[in-house]
Design an enzyme around this catalytic site. Sequence first.
Site, PDB file in Angstrom:
ATOM      1  CB  CYS A  14     -11.129  33.911  32.311  1.00  0.00           C
ATOM      2  SG  CYS A  14     -12.284  34.761  33.367  1.00  0.00           S
ATOM      3  CB  SER A  15      -7.077  34.380  28.004  1.00  0.00           C
ATOM      4  OG  SER A  15      -6.205  35.832  28.184  1.00  0.00           O
ATOM      5  CB  ILE A  18      -5.266  37.138  38.272  1.00  0.00           C
ATOM      6  CG1 ILE A  18      -3.875  37.596  38.992  1.00  0.00           C
ATOM      7  CG2 ILE A  18      -6.467  37.592  39.446  1.00  0.00           C
ATOM      8  CD1 ILE A  18      -3.757  39.099  39.533  1.00  0.00           C
ATOM      9  N   GLY A  19      -7.256  35.818  36.058  1.00  0.00           N
ATOM     10  CA  GLY A  19      -8.543  35.576  35.993  1.00  0.00           C
ATOM     11  C   GLY A  19      -8.905  34.183  35.620  1.00  0.00           C
ATOM     12  CE1 TYR A 157      -2.188  48.249  35.521  1.00  0.00           C
ATOM     13  CE2 TYR A 157      -1.109  48.329  37.787  1.00  0.00           C
ATOM     14  CZ  TYR A 157      -1.981  47.792  36.694  1.00  0.00           C
ATOM     15  OH  TYR A 157      -2.419  46.617  37.371  1.00  0.00           O
TER      16      TYR A 157
END
Length: 317
Positions: A14-15, A18-19, A157
């Site tokens: 969340c830094s 999107i988070g 990825y």
Amino acid sequence: MATEGQKVVLITGCSSGIGMAIAVRLARDENKRYYVIATMRDLKRKDKLVEAAGDAYGRTLSLLSLDVCSDESVKQCVDSVKDRHIDILINNAGVGLVGPIEALSLDDMKQVFETNFFGVVRMIKEVMPDMKRRRSGHILVISSVLGLHGVAFNDVYSASKFATEGLCEGLAIQLLKFNVIVSMIEPGPVNTEFEIKLMTDVSKKEFAGADPETLYHFRNCYLPTQVNLFQGLGQTPEEIAKCTKNVIESPRPPFRNLTNPLYTPIVALKYADETRSLSVHTFYHMLYNLGGIMHVSVRIMKFLSCEWLRRRTISPI
């Protein structure tokens, strides 16, 4: 601490991006239905999230340190939640890796899987048993359209996202028996600091070990194509957050959720013929033969997507 009736939501990564957008949107829910526990590896990077959350910080949003690559960190984080009660788990933490595969180290490849795949596994293993006992819960994974189709120079990825999609599809079936829902959120291009930094870094990298022809194609075909795709089809983190909240609040949350309707024809292309050759050759021509007119291709995809939406009377999220 959550109040009675609030759903406890734990979000990884969340830094920023999107988070952070998901954490803020849920924490600022006008009906205060969610108590959000936003996590990140380094709490020194909390300032942007705290600023974006405003007065929700300390009320409906709190912070915890969490490294999804560490068994100990994952357990400590979940143990610190009151009664280990987590209603909604949102797996967002992830890393990218771009470039010719012969020039990428195995250690870098393993780190991608350690975060993108095994990080999700660790979180689910820690949270799922309590959800099963309560016979209630919702597990969401921020995946990618690259978990549905491969893209050149994103091989590793994409493989990590394919693995995650397979894992969660199997879990979704068995967890229905315990009234636990699994949902995949599948964005296409998203304009975030993460993506900008990644593309900036790879544009400067030498990629020792790759042959000159492959490097030429990477720098002169792939990178310009990516710029066009992000400019033409890119979403904002807030759009992904809105889609995620809609899925959470759906009476019957779908398993797969493409966030960008403009990407629907691209994904559908893979299933248009049983050999999958059509999508392979289409992406080949998009990458190698359309270079200078890629912006026209993006406009065409937008037009086709809008036509498809009108026929199905569906509005973009």
